[in-house]
Design a protein around this motif. Structure first.
Motif, PDB file in Angstrom:
ATOM      1  N   SER A  77      64.188  23.746 -19.159  1.00  0.00           N
ATOM      2  CA  SER A  77      63.472  22.708 -18.408  1.00  0.00           C
ATOM      3  C   SER A  77      63.031  23.209 -17.037  1.00  0.00           C
ATOM      4  CB  SER A  77      64.349  21.468 -18.273  1.00  0.00           C
ATOM      5  OG  SER A  77      65.595  21.804 -17.693  1.00  0.00           O
ATOM      6  N   ASP A  78      63.709  24.231 -16.521  1.00  0.00           N
ATOM      7  CA  ASP A  78      63.296  24.791 -15.233  1.00  0.00           C
ATOM      8  C   ASP A  78      62.120  25.747 -15.378  1.00  0.00           C
ATOM      9  OD1 ASP A  78      65.283  23.423 -13.929  1.00  0.00           O
ATOM     10  OD2 ASP A  78      66.733  25.067 -14.071  1.00  0.00           O
ATOM     11  N   LEU A  79      61.797  26.104 -16.612  1.00  0.00           N
ATOM     12  CA  LEU A  79      60.764  27.108 -16.852  1.00  0.00           C
ATOM     13  C   LEU A  79      59.463  26.482 -17.334  1.00  0.00           C
ATOM     14  CD1 LEU A  79      63.227  29.495 -18.685  1.00  0.00           C
ATOM     15  CD2 LEU A  79      62.356  29.814 -16.371  1.00  0.00           C
ATOM     16  N   LEU A  80      59.419  25.142 -17.297  1.00  0.00           N
ATOM     17  CA  LEU A  80      58.252  24.422 -17.780  1.00  0.00           C
ATOM     18  C   LEU A  80      56.924  24.906 -17.193  1.00  0.00           C
ATOM     19  CD1 LEU A  80      59.663  22.781 -19.738  1.00  0.00           C
ATOM     20  CD2 LEU A  80      59.668  20.821 -18.180  1.00  0.00           C
ATOM     21  N   PRO A  81      56.863  25.180 -15.908  1.00  0.00           N
ATOM     22  CA  PRO A  81      55.578  25.627 -15.341  1.00  0.00           C
ATOM     23  C   PRO A  81      55.030  26.877 -16.026  1.00  0.00           C
ATOM     24  CG  PRO A  81      57.096  25.008 -13.600  1.00  0.00           C
ATOM     25  CD  PRO A  81      57.884  24.992 -14.878  1.00  0.00           C
ATOM     26  N   ASP A  82      55.906  27.782 -16.383  1.00  0.00           N
ATOM     27  CA  ASP A  82      55.465  28.997 -17.077  1.00  0.00           C
ATOM     28  C   ASP A  82      54.814  28.662 -18.418  1.00  0.00           C
ATOM     29  OD1 ASP A  82      56.414  30.543 -15.058  1.00  0.00           O
ATOM     30  OD2 ASP A  82      58.253  31.143 -16.087  1.00  0.00           O
ATOM     31  N   HIS A  83      55.379  27.660 -19.081  1.00  0.00           N
ATOM     32  CA  HIS A  83      54.827  27.280 -20.376  1.00  0.00           C
ATOM     33  C   HIS A  83      53.400  26.787 -20.214  1.00  0.00           C
ATOM     34  CE1 HIS A  83      59.276  26.177 -21.491  1.00  0.00           C
ATOM     35  NE2 HIS A  83      59.100  27.462 -21.286  1.00  0.00           N
ATOM     36  N   VAL A  84      53.194  25.997 -19.184  1.00  0.00           N
ATOM     37  CA  VAL A  84      51.869  25.436 -18.945  1.00  0.00           C
ATOM     38  C   VAL A  84      50.879  26.549 -18.596  1.00  0.00           C
ATOM     39  CG1 VAL A  84      50.530  23.907 -17.456  1.00  0.00           C
ATOM     40  CG2 VAL A  84      52.826  23.219 -18.222  1.00  0.00           C
ATOM     41  N   VAL A  85      51.325  27.486 -17.778  1.00  0.00           N
ATOM     42  CA  VAL A  85      50.453  28.609 -17.416  1.00  0.00           C
ATOM     43  C   VAL A  85      50.020  29.362 -18.677  1.00  0.00           C
ATOM     44  CG1 VAL A  85      50.406  30.893 -16.319  1.00  0.00           C
ATOM     45  CG2 VAL A  85      51.380  28.931 -15.095  1.00  0.00           C
TER      46      VAL A  85
END
Length: 483
Positions: A77-85
């Motif tokens: 859940s802390d890595l969500l931004p990477d997924h979006v990128v």
RNA sequence: GGUCCCAUCGUCUAGUGGCCUAGGACAUCACCCUCUCAAGGUGGAGGCACGGGUUCGAAUCCCGUUGGGACUGCCA
């Protein structure tokens, strides 16, 4: 050059699954033999089944097994931004397209099709992206993707057997196949060692990984090596079920399985050490483990064999170690943790640590799990003999000579030298006077003293109990028998 | 249904073309030991799913059949 980087990526369920434990062990062994790094990443993005405290079970389980991780725990859940990128990069480069089809519409359109699944309806419709559209990956119409598996070799998947799968939900959430791959890229994972159930989704991840490497917006990362471990199955040869099978590692800990025994057994599921000996120390596991030697076929989790192995580990303990290991089950008040759902039959006041240390060797070779100890020694600490009714009936009430034996014993034990040997001889003699073999004459005495027909050696037990208690119990049994 | 994976005693496995008359462990049976129960000791029963090839030779390689499993979701 640095060693391999491996990870386990369990989703939090409140406890540790034995399958997760086995995967963790194989990852741990692999990383430890090659100077690598073992990482814990908790995949907590499924909000519907996630609680903060649920991840504690996994961490505690790993710690109990001695499979501590080198990095983490990371939360997906802390890595969500990477997924979006990553998703945006794929979209920007044409690998993803919006789709506004509902499940019903797709089912309606494809129900007659030979090939099930999404039909590519929106591929070239240029649907505008809204909060009603999901993003699908455009799977090539032709060609194949080959998964290089260290255990199974190369596995070829034809692209036409894959539908255009959804990568991003209409609510913006990036789904598992991409999220998982992105995290592995971020963490520079070199070897993905996981359950065979993930094999069918691997081509999707390989395709997206490759696509990502062609996106200028994101850094290119070498493909990892894969190793898909055979499934752990139940007696029905089905994948272990959380509902129907005993899969919680904690429950094994609570029953008194030793972590080293548990690890040793787990290592044997899909792999085996060299030579004929299968009980081997962890150092041997680390030294000999080879991913390419892992079996291809599913393994049945056999509690019977685990239990036998645990017994061997218990017997191999020194007396001090055994007493220490038994503490949570016999004296939880002086233990850091206590097994749950386990009631100690005696109170803190009744328990005598010194006495226990004297009887410990008698039970050490008789139990296969530490949880069996209390029932076996409770007669030492309880004021009232814990009679097993069936045994009492058989050994005393229904036995014509039993009362004679007890009466003679009461008399003889009042004056006999108080040692196991002397008690042994005394019982032998009083039995002979009644024409009984020792195995026969000891039965009612054993029942009177311990309440049951099984347990530690009788005469040693009586010696430790002391003359007063023994005489009192003989009288008590006589009274109970109505004599 | 489709795709993929798998196939040695009941179970976990050793075995990578000749050391295989298929080895070990758990479970099981018998006997021994024994104050009960265990533990321990000895011994027994028990397997290469089937059919074709390849080869002087196959549990081992190839093909097929059968059987089992996983996956097939806007879960992971």
């Amino acid at each position: 050059m640095s060693g391999p980087r491996v990870r386990i990526a369990p989703s939090p369920t409140g406890f540790m699954h034995v399958g997760t434990a086995r995967t963790a062990l194989f990852n741990w062994l692999f990383s430890h033999q090659s100077g690598g790094v073992f990482i814990l990443r908790i995949e907590d993005t499924d909000a519907e089944r996630n609680r903060d405290e649920w991840r504690e079970g996994i961490i505690a389980g790993l710690h109990w097994l001695g499979l501590d991780f080198d990095e983490g725990p990371f939360l997906q859940s802390d890595l969500l931004p990477d997924h979006v990128v990553a998703a945006e990069a794929l979209f920007a480069n044409g690998y993803l397209y919006p789709c506004d089809c509902t499940r019903e519409e797709i089912d309606e359109r494809t129900k007659g099709n030979a090939k099930p699944g999404y039909d590519g309806h929106c591929r070239d419709r240029h649907v505008a992206r809204t909060d009603q559209t999901a993003l699908r990956f455009r799977v090539p119409d032709e060609g194949t993707t080959v998964v290089h598996d260290v255990i199974r070799g190369d596995i070829t998947f034809a692209h036409d057997s894959y539908e255009d799968f959804i990568v991003v939900r209409s609510n913006g959430v990036v789904l598992y196949p991409l999220a998982n791959a992105v995290d592995d890229r971020t963490m520079k994972i070199t070897h993905i060692i996981r359950g065979e159930d993930l094999l069918p989704t691997t081509p999707k991840q390989v395709m997206m990984w490759e696509a990502l490497n062609h996106c200028p917006e994101v850094e290119s990362v070498d493909h990892p090596k894969y190793a898909h471990l055979p499934m752990l199955v139940n007696e029905q040869r089905k994948k272990l079920s959380k509902r129907k099978d005993p899969v919680a590692v904690e429950s094994y800990r609570d029953q008194g399985y030793l972590p080293e025994a548990f690890v040793n057994y787990l290592a044997l599921l899909g792999w085996s050490p060299r030579g004929e000996e299968e009980i081997v120390p962890r150092s041997t596991l680390i030294e000999q483990f080879r991913l390419e030697d892992v079996s291809h076929s599913p393994a049945f989790f056999d509690v019977k064999k685990l239990t036998h192995m645990n017994g061997e580990y218990i017997r191999a303990l020194s007396l001090e170690q055994f007493i220490e290991a038994a503490t949570p089950w016999v004296a939880p008040w002086s233990s850091e943790w206590t097994p749950s759902d386990r009631d100690v039959p005696w109170t803190r006041e009744q328990f005598d640590p010194s006495l226990f240390s004297h009887v410990a060797h008698l039970v050490q070779e008789r139990v296969a799990t530490l949880g069996e100890i209390p029932a076996m020694v409770s007669f030492f600490f309880l004021d009232d003999v814990p009679f097993d009714d069936v045994t009492f009936e058989k050994a005393i009430a229904q036995d014509g000579t039993a009362k004679n034996v007890l009466t003679l014993a009461l008399d003889a034990f009042a004056t006999v030298e108080w040692s196991a040997d002397a008690l042994h001889h005394s019982t032998l003699q009083l039995g002979e006077s009644l024409g009984l073999a020792l195995r026969k004459s000891q039965a009612p005495i054993r029942c009177a003293i311990t309440g049951t027909s099984v347990g530690p050696p009788l005469f040693e037990s009586m010696e430790l109990l002391g003359r007063e208690v023994v005489l009192e119990r003989l009288r008590g049994a006589l009274a109970r028998a109505g004599a």
